[in-house]
Design an enzyme around this catalytic site. Structure first.
Site, PDB file in Angstrom:
ATOM      1  CG  ASN A  54      -1.553   1.382   1.443  1.00 43.88           C
ATOM      2  OD1 ASN A  54      -2.245   1.941   0.853  1.00 43.88           O
ATOM      3  ND2 ASN A  54      -1.245   2.143   1.989  1.00 43.88           N
ATOM      4  CG  ASP A  79      -0.113  -4.130   6.144  1.00 42.59           C
ATOM      5  OD1 ASP A  79      -0.182  -4.293   6.987  1.00 42.59           O
ATOM      6  OD2 ASP A  79       0.342  -3.215   5.477  1.00 42.59           O
ATOM      7  CG  HIS A  90      -5.623   1.125   3.826  1.00 40.59           C
ATOM      8  ND1 HIS A  90      -6.969   1.949   4.321  1.00 40.59           N
ATOM      9  CD2 HIS A  90      -5.529   0.831   4.680  1.00 40.59           C
ATOM     10  CE1 HIS A  90      -7.012   2.494   5.103  1.00 40.59           C
ATOM     11  NE2 HIS A  90      -6.658   1.228   6.209  1.00 40.59           N
ATOM     12  CD  GLU A 124      -4.029  -5.461   8.089  1.00 37.69           C
ATOM     13  OE1 GLU A 124      -3.940  -5.635   9.807  1.00 37.69           O
ATOM     14  OE2 GLU A 124      -3.544  -4.777   7.662  1.00 37.69           O
TER      15      GLU A 124
HETATM   16  C1  LM2 Z   1      -1.340  -2.962   9.084  1.00 41.52           C
HETATM   17  N1  LM2 Z   1      -2.947  -2.925   9.245  1.00 41.52           N
HETATM   18  O1  LM2 Z   1      -3.422  -2.604   7.707  1.00 41.52           O
HETATM   19  C2  LM2 Z   1      -0.395  -3.655   9.954  1.00 41.52           C
HETATM   20  O2  LM2 Z   1      -0.777  -4.404  10.435  1.00 41.52           O
HETATM   21  C3  LM2 Z   1      -0.010  -2.658  11.012  1.00 41.52           C
HETATM   22  O3  LM2 Z   1       0.971  -3.219  11.561  1.00 41.52           O
HETATM   23  C4  LM2 Z   1       0.793  -1.496  10.186  1.00 41.52           C
HETATM   24  O4  LM2 Z   1       0.634  -0.399  11.366  1.00 41.52           O
HETATM   25  C5  LM2 Z   1      -0.516  -0.632   9.487  1.00 41.52           C
HETATM   26  N2  LM2 Z   1      -0.828  -1.954   8.204  1.00 41.52           N
HETATM   27  C6  LM2 Z   1       0.683  -0.070   8.285  1.00 41.52           C
HETATM   28  O5  LM2 Z   1       1.227  -1.186   7.679  1.00 41.52           O
HETATM   29  C7  LM2 Z   1       1.821  -0.904  12.019  1.00 41.52           C
HETATM   30  C8  LM2 Z   1       1.816   0.113  12.778  1.00 41.52           C
HETATM   31  C9  LM2 Z   1       1.873   1.664  12.826  1.00 41.52           C
HETATM   32  C10 LM2 Z   1       2.948   2.116  12.573  1.00 41.52           C
HETATM   33  C11 LM2 Z   1       2.748   1.770  11.431  1.00 41.52           C
HETATM   34  C12 LM2 Z   1       3.906   2.092  10.258  1.00 41.52           C
HETATM   35  O6  LM2 Z   1       1.012  -0.304  14.047  1.00 41.52           O
HETATM   36  O7  LM2 Z   1       1.450   2.520  14.445  1.00 41.52           O
HETATM   37  O8  LM2 Z   1       2.688   3.952  12.438  1.00 41.52           O
HETATM   38  O9  LM2 Z   1       3.242   0.581  10.983  1.00 41.52           O
HETATM   39  O10 LM2 Z   1       5.398   1.709  10.780  1.00 41.52           O
HETATM   40  C13 LM2 Z   1       3.399   4.110  12.632  1.00 41.52           C
HETATM   41  C14 LM2 Z   1       3.520   4.930  13.852  1.00 41.52           C
HETATM   42  C15 LM2 Z   1       2.370   5.836  13.295  1.00 41.52           C
HETATM   43  C16 LM2 Z   1       3.050   6.937  12.641  1.00 41.52           C
HETATM   44  C17 LM2 Z   1       3.311   6.269  11.343  1.00 41.52           C
HETATM   45  C18 LM2 Z   1       3.738   6.659   9.984  1.00 41.52           C
HETATM   46  O11 LM2 Z   1       3.307   4.484  14.992  1.00 41.52           O
HETATM   47  O12 LM2 Z   1       2.390   7.291  14.759  1.00 41.52           O
HETATM   48  O13 LM2 Z   1       1.639   7.963  12.118  1.00 41.52           O
HETATM   49  O14 LM2 Z   1       4.467   4.954  11.758  1.00 41.52           O
HETATM   50  O15 LM2 Z   1       4.897   7.511  10.541  1.00 41.52           O
HETATM   51  C19 LM2 Z   1       2.054   9.664  11.810  1.00 41.52           C
HETATM   52 CA    CA Z   2      -3.760   3.216  -0.716  1.00 40.23          CA
END
Ligand code: LM2
Ligand code: CA
Length: 494
Positions: A82, A177, A181, A213
């Site tokens: 995505n 993943d 989206h 997902e």
């Molecule tokens: C999924 N579901 O749609 C995954 O199962 C999940 O683990 C992923 O999120 C998400 N897709 C995007 O691939 C994880 C995590 C987020 C994290 C993202 C990106 O759950 O918390 O976001 O990976 O690393 C993090 C920060 C968030 C920030 C973002 C972008 O927690 O606060 O947003 O990075 O910098 C500003």
């Molecule tokens: Ca998209």
């Protein structure tokens, strides 16, 4: 989650193959952002499609796939199509530079025109605001992650090349993943252009197994049905309802017709779980409403129900240890990555001669007897129907899978060390003591939860089934497990 490829290769040979696991899902394999503190979720911020992470490089990945395939354990890769990174810049795990602000990813390369922007995403800050709106959900940014434009042939080709490379190496499929989206038409285009499988490991004309997902709990959001022709759907209502029951918010007796009658998609389209890399720390659900490794008694029971019930294809999380710090229902350490040495290298899983392991670092849920014995249960009972349902009108249930397996649970509320729901029924009978129909042929069987069949005797409880299939079943209120189970292969040969 986060294991190194060399360790997974070892584990396929010494445990996953011998204990009958069908496959292993690995954390995203491609280059991703190196983030401060090395949180686990940096693996969900791709920088290129070079196979190199702290789990290993391409050579190590290839060797793992070969070793696992030889043991009949298939490898499934978590693919993040995505998006790329969030709005920061730095280096990826293969040494490629990236700049999220400018949407520059020279390791692919992707440049700004390959991303959705104001022409396709209607929100002012390009973020998803209304998650139920299909245009925002697909064309805007998920938590700031730079959103790829899959309508472009160039973007498709880069991703197809990556997936085909994985297929040629010998993987058996993908966890996709954030499928919600991406437009189903775009995914269809990409998946229809994938190679047939490597005939070194698979029969001719085999195609990848893909599971999506789609976080859907009902309501007006994007419906999983849009994706059913593209593979299996990770059915989030499964973990939610089962967690709700095992946490004591709903009675076990209602599970009698669990499945489509509860609004879930058909089991033949479903992929299921109790815990996951996200759920364990309260992502994609609210914390206080999950079941993770810190409540092993509950996790084993809920997982056993998942494995015993004839619905969907189940997956178990095998995770690392982290220090939970719960504050106001949130885990302040939800970001903590895998255990590492002083140089930031992931620490190996070490198996001792007595089969214990370095559990200060790794949880190895898949090595818990109650779990791997239920994996075996599932493969022994196959497609047999649920029969001989019994319940006490409350939180004790039992059922058989045809004439091949039997399981009983005793989750009377005061029996579990769970969140106090202010329900202190005083006529709660704590023990399960019943003569029940097991559906099994007469004989003496080992309970595979309190112990094992070892030689020709049981290391745990025995279950004596009479000529009519009946047996006295007992589960006390203070036992280490709240359930027992047995199957045809756990029968003593007199
Ligand atoms: C999924 N579901 O749609 C995954 O199962 C999940 O683990 C992923 O999120 C998400 N897709 C995007 O691939 C994880 C995590 C987020 C994290 C993202 C990106 O759950 O918390 O976001 O990976 O690393 C993090 C920060 C968030 C920030 C973002 C972008 O927690 O606060 O947003 O990075 O910098 C500003
Ligand atoms: Ca998209």
């Amino acid at each position: 989650m986060e294991w190194k490829y060399d360790d997974i290769g070892d584990e396929c040979e010494r445990f996953l193959g011998p204990y009958g696991y069908g496959g292993v899902q690995v954390s995203p394999v491609n280059e991703h952002a190196i983030m401060d503190g090395r949180p686990w979720y940096e693996r969900y911020q791709p920088v290129s499609y070079v196979i190199q992470t702290r789990s290993g490089n391409e050579r190590q990945f290839r060797r793992m796939v070969e070793r696992c395939n030889r043991m009949g354990v298939r490898v499934y890769v978590d693919i993040v199509l995505n998006h790329m990174t969030g709005g920061q810049q730095g280096f990826g795990t293969a040494g490629n530079r990236f700049n999220g602000h400018e949407q520059q990813y020279p390791g692919v390369p992707f440049t700004p025109e390959h991303f959705n922007g104001p022409e396709s995403c209607p929100t002012d800050n390009l973020e998803i605001i209304d998650w139920d709106d299909p245009v925002q959900s697909r064309n805007c940014r998920l938590f700031g992650l730079r959103d790829l434009k899959h309508s472009l042939e160039y973007v498709r080709q880069k991703q197809i090349a990556f997936l085909n490379k994985l297929i040629d190496i010998g993987v058996a499929g993908f966890r996709c993943d954030a499928s919600t989206h991406m437009w189903p038409e775009d995914l269809k285009n990409i998946f229809s252009r994938l190679n047939n499988f490597n005939v070194q490991f698979f029969p001719p004309n085999s195609r990848p197994f893909i599971y999506h997902e789609i976080i859907y709990y009902g309501g007006s959001g994007i419906n999983p049905n849009e994706y059913i022709s593209l593979g299996r759907i990770i059915e989030f209502r499964f973990w939610k309802e089962i967690t709700n029951v095992f946490r004591g918010n709903n009675q076990l007796r209602w599970l009698r017709n669990f499945g489509t009658e509860w609004g879930l998609i058909d089991g033949t389209n479903a992929f299921i779980m109790i815990d996951s890399h996200d759920l364990r720390v309260g992502h994609n659900g609210q914390l206080g409403f999950n079941i993770n490794c810190f409540e092993p008694r509950l996790l084993k029971a809920a997982t056993a129900f998942m494995l015993a019930w004839n619905y969907g294809i189940p997956r178990i999380l095998s995770s690392y240890r982290w220090k939970q710090i719960i504050k106001d229902g949130k885990d302040l350490n939800e970001w903590v990555g895998p255990p590492t040495d002083l140089f930031g290298n992931i620490i190996s899983v070490k198996i001792n001669p007595d089969k214990s392991w370095n559990d200060e670092y790794w949880i190895c849920e898949h090595r818990w007897r109650q779990i791997y014995n239920m994996v075996r249960f599932r493969s022994i009972v196959g497609d047999e129907p649920i029969l001989n349902w019994w319940d006490n009108g409350d939180n004790q249930i039992a059922f058989s899978r045809g004439h091949s397996g039997f399981i009983a649970f005793n989750l009377q509320k005061s029996n579990m060390n769970i969140i106090d729901n202010n329900n202190t029924d005083n006529n709660d009978s704590l023990e399960l003591r019943q003569r029940l129909q097991t559906g099994l042929p007469a004989g003496t069987y080992c309970d595979i939860i309190s112990g094992d069949l070892n030689g020709n005797h049981c290391t745990g409880k025995t279950i004596i089934v009479d000529e009519n299939g009946l047996a006295d079943i007992y589960i006390g209120h203070d036992e280490s497990d709240i359930f027992l189970a047995t199957h045809l292969d756990a029968k003593l040969s007199k």
